[in-house]
Scaffold this motif. Structure first.
Motif, PDB file in Angstrom:
ATOM      1  N   PRO A  96      44.955  32.230  47.392  1.00 56.66           N
ATOM      2  CA  PRO A  96      45.614  30.930  47.531  1.00 56.66           C
ATOM      3  C   PRO A  96      44.996  30.055  48.610  1.00 56.66           C
ATOM      4  CG  PRO A  96      46.905  32.638  48.602  1.00 56.66           C
ATOM      5  CD  PRO A  96      45.737  33.335  47.961  1.00 56.66           C
ATOM      6  N   ALA A  97      43.811  29.538  48.373  1.00 60.84           N
ATOM      7  CA  ALA A  97      43.151  28.682  49.355  1.00 60.84           C
ATOM      8  C   ALA A  97      43.802  27.306  49.386  1.00 60.84           C
ATOM      9  CB  ALA A  97      41.668  28.543  49.015  1.00 60.84           C
ATOM     10  N   ALA A  98      44.194  26.792  48.212  1.00 61.92           N
ATOM     11  CA  ALA A  98      44.811  25.468  48.140  1.00 61.92           C
ATOM     12  C   ALA A  98      45.582  25.359  46.831  1.00 61.92           C
ATOM     13  CB  ALA A  98      43.744  24.384  48.215  1.00 61.92           C
ATOM     14  N   TYR A  99      46.640  24.539  46.857  1.00 60.16           N
ATOM     15  CA  TYR A  99      47.430  24.342  45.645  1.00 60.16           C
ATOM     16  C   TYR A  99      46.574  23.805  44.509  1.00 60.16           C
ATOM     17  CZ  TYR A  99      51.582  24.660  48.661  1.00 60.16           C
ATOM     18  OH  TYR A  99      52.540  25.067  49.538  1.00 60.16           O
ATOM     19  N   ASN A 100      45.747  22.778  44.807  1.00 52.92           N
ATOM     20  CA  ASN A 100      44.958  22.153  43.752  1.00 52.92           C
ATOM     21  C   ASN A 100      44.034  23.143  43.059  1.00 52.92           C
ATOM     22  OD1 ASN A 100      46.103  19.659  44.044  1.00 52.92           O
ATOM     23  ND2 ASN A 100      44.488  18.828  45.355  1.00 52.92           N
ATOM     24  N   ASP A 101      43.437  24.045  43.833  1.00 56.54           N
ATOM     25  CA  ASP A 101      42.568  25.070  43.243  1.00 56.54           C
ATOM     26  C   ASP A 101      43.361  25.957  42.286  1.00 56.54           C
ATOM     27  OD1 ASP A 101      40.464  24.092  44.670  1.00 56.54           O
ATOM     28  OD2 ASP A 101      40.572  25.603  46.260  1.00 56.54           O
ATOM     29  N   LEU A 154      53.172  33.234  45.401  1.00 55.80           N
ATOM     30  CA  LEU A 154      53.390  31.980  46.134  1.00 55.80           C
ATOM     31  C   LEU A 154      53.679  32.252  47.614  1.00 55.80           C
ATOM     32  CD1 LEU A 154      55.606  30.007  43.587  1.00 55.80           C
ATOM     33  CD2 LEU A 154      53.269  29.440  44.283  1.00 55.80           C
ATOM     34  N   ALA A 155      54.314  33.378  47.896  1.00 52.38           N
ATOM     35  CA  ALA A 155      54.652  33.724  49.285  1.00 52.38           C
ATOM     36  C   ALA A 155      53.409  33.933  50.140  1.00 52.38           C
ATOM     37  CB  ALA A 155      55.536  34.971  49.314  1.00 52.38           C
ATOM     38  N   ARG A 156      52.226  34.032  49.517  1.00 51.65           N
ATOM     39  CA  ARG A 156      50.991  34.213  50.277  1.00 51.65           C
ATOM     40  C   ARG A 156      50.499  32.913  50.905  1.00 51.65           C
ATOM     41  NH1 ARG A 156      49.446  37.603  45.576  1.00 51.65           N
ATOM     42  NH2 ARG A 156      49.667  39.780  46.175  1.00 51.65           N
ATOM     43  N   PHE A 157      50.992  31.778  50.399  1.00 52.67           N
ATOM     44  CA  PHE A 157      50.612  30.504  51.002  1.00 52.67           C
ATOM     45  C   PHE A 157      51.267  30.394  52.379  1.00 52.67           C
ATOM     46  CE2 PHE A 157      49.890  29.561  46.525  1.00 52.67           C
ATOM     47  CZ  PHE A 157      48.715  28.824  46.561  1.00 52.67           C
ATOM     48  N   ASP A 158      50.494  29.919  53.352  1.00 55.86           N
ATOM     49  CA  ASP A 158      50.989  29.860  54.732  1.00 55.86           C
ATOM     50  C   ASP A 158      52.301  29.107  54.862  1.00 55.86           C
ATOM     51  OD1 ASP A 158      48.839  31.328  55.602  1.00 55.86           O
ATOM     52  OD2 ASP A 158      47.627  29.579  56.155  1.00 55.86           O
ATOM     53  N   ASN A 159      52.408  27.953  54.213  1.00 56.70           N
ATOM     54  CA  ASN A 159      53.616  27.146  54.378  1.00 56.70           C
ATOM     55  C   ASN A 159      54.771  27.574  53.472  1.00 56.70           C
ATOM     56  OD1 ASN A 159      52.130  26.301  52.183  1.00 56.70           O
ATOM     57  ND2 ASN A 159      52.824  24.182  52.296  1.00 56.70           N
ATOM     58  N   LEU A 168      61.729  30.690  46.468  1.00 58.77           N
ATOM     59  CA  LEU A 168      60.433  31.000  45.859  1.00 58.77           C
ATOM     60  C   LEU A 168      60.578  31.214  44.357  1.00 58.77           C
ATOM     61  CD1 LEU A 168      58.946  33.406  48.544  1.00 58.77           C
ATOM     62  CD2 LEU A 168      58.014  31.169  47.909  1.00 58.77           C
ATOM     63  N   HIS A 169      61.648  31.891  43.961  1.00 56.39           N
ATOM     64  CA  HIS A 169      61.887  32.107  42.537  1.00 56.39           C
ATOM     65  C   HIS A 169      62.199  30.788  41.824  1.00 56.39           C
ATOM     66  CE1 HIS A 169      61.956  36.432  43.273  1.00 56.39           C
ATOM     67  NE2 HIS A 169      61.944  36.591  41.964  1.00 56.39           N
ATOM     68  N   LEU A 170      62.891  29.886  42.517  1.00 59.50           N
ATOM     69  CA  LEU A 170      63.189  28.588  41.931  1.00 59.50           C
ATOM     70  C   LEU A 170      61.906  27.796  41.692  1.00 59.50           C
ATOM     71  CD1 LEU A 170      65.363  26.538  41.093  1.00 59.50           C
ATOM     72  CD2 LEU A 170      65.392  25.736  43.464  1.00 59.50           C
ATOM     73  N   LEU A 171      61.010  27.811  42.681  1.00 56.60           N
ATOM     74  CA  LEU A 171      59.728  27.131  42.544  1.00 56.60           C
ATOM     75  C   LEU A 171      58.904  27.762  41.427  1.00 56.60           C
ATOM     76  CD1 LEU A 171      57.571  25.120  43.492  1.00 56.60           C
ATOM     77  CD2 LEU A 171      56.924  26.774  45.280  1.00 56.60           C
ATOM     78  N   ALA A 172      58.863  29.083  41.390  1.00 52.08           N
ATOM     79  CA  ALA A 172      58.108  29.788  40.351  1.00 52.08           C
ATOM     80  C   ALA A 172      58.656  29.477  38.966  1.00 52.08           C
ATOM     81  CB  ALA A 172      58.145  31.294  40.608  1.00 52.08           C
ATOM     82  N   ASP A 173      59.969  29.375  38.855  1.00 50.32           N
ATOM     83  CA  ASP A 173      60.592  29.073  37.568  1.00 50.32           C
ATOM     84  C   ASP A 173      60.210  27.672  37.086  1.00 50.32           C
ATOM     85  OD1 ASP A 173      62.547  29.955  35.476  1.00 50.32           O
ATOM     86  OD2 ASP A 173      63.578  28.135  36.133  1.00 50.32           O
ATOM     87  N   LEU A 174      60.160  26.709  38.008  1.00 51.67           N
ATOM     88  CA  LEU A 174      59.729  25.352  37.654  1.00 51.67           C
ATOM     89  C   LEU A 174      58.295  25.352  37.132  1.00 51.67           C
ATOM     90  CD1 LEU A 174      61.181  23.283  40.640  1.00 51.67           C
ATOM     91  CD2 LEU A 174      61.833  23.068  38.232  1.00 51.67           C
ATOM     92  N   ILE A 175      57.439  26.140  37.782  1.00 47.64           N
ATOM     93  CA  ILE A 175      56.030  26.210  37.379  1.00 47.64           C
ATOM     94  C   ILE A 175      55.894  26.836  35.991  1.00 47.64           C
ATOM     95  CG2 ILE A 175      53.791  27.256  37.905  1.00 47.64           C
ATOM     96  CD1 ILE A 175      54.612  27.055  40.892  1.00 47.64           C
TER      97      ILE A 175
END
Length: 218
Positions: A96-101, A154-159, A168-175
């Protein structure tokens, strides 16, 4: 004559017989492939054991050596359809270097996989709501597993390290929901791949724009 005899002998010695387990696996896969071919014409619930066995080239009674029922075959088909996709998508998230990647790579992998396995995705999208109970439940389970695995990555991203598991599960579900929408669009309008991919990337970026401002509500 001597050379011919030697060639025949070498062929016999170097050719390994197909094991019983290999034959069983091939027949099992033939049944899965047969069901997938037939389900393209109508829903899975409309298939009979006899026609699947006939399509696979075996007698109906041999079906039960591989599956206890048509529902069990359907569940196996769901697992086969989702397994490779989860593995491929996860490869885009392991660094996970960046979201865009992650977004760009994941969407492009999704498009390639849909195009390479359209029959599987037609099966999943059709049976997700209209399939038999066990098959529908299996699809729901696989999608929940997909969401859970994504939440861990997703939890691997620093922020996102401090986010609650629930968020995190809510964000993952949206994706995942956005990706399913993309799958449907790719299946329905194959001539618009590039446009669909660009739209999918924009949708996901919009989701991630809200990440820095998200505050969990007690």
């Amino acid at each position: 004559m001597g050379d011919s005899a030697e060639a025949i002998t070498l062929t016999v010695v170097t050719t390994e017989p197909v094991s019983r387990q290999e034959r069983k696996q091939r027949t099992r896969q033939a049944l899965l492939d047969a069901a997938l071919d037939l389900v393209a014409e109508r829903g899975f619930s409309g298939l009979s054991l006899r026609e699947v066995a006939k399509q696979a080239g075996i007698v109906p009674t041999a079906f039960y050596r591989h599956f206890a029922s048509m529902d069990e075959l359907g569940v196996a088909l769901v697992e086969e359809s989702m397994r490779t996709l989860r593995t491929m998508i996860r490869s885009a998230r392991t660094r996970p270097a960046a979201y865009n990647d992650m977004i760009r790579t994941s969407v492009r992998i999704l498009r390639e996989h849909v195009r390479a396995h359209e029959a599987h995705f037609h099966f999943l999208t059709r049976e997700r709501y209209g399939g038999t109970g066990p098959v529908r439940q299996a699809i729901g389970f696989e999608l929940k597993l997909f969401v859970s695995e994504l939440a861990v990555d997703l939890a691997r991203f620093d922020n996102l390290r401090e986010w609650l598991t629930e968020d995190l599960h809510l964000l993952a579900d949206l994706i995942v929901t956005t990706m399913l929408t993309t799958v449907l669009e790719l299946l329905e309008t194959p001539s618009r791949d590039d446009e669909i991919v660009r739209t999918a990337e924009r949708r996901l970026r919009l989701i991630f724009l809200g990440v820095p401002n998200w505050r969990s509500v007690p």
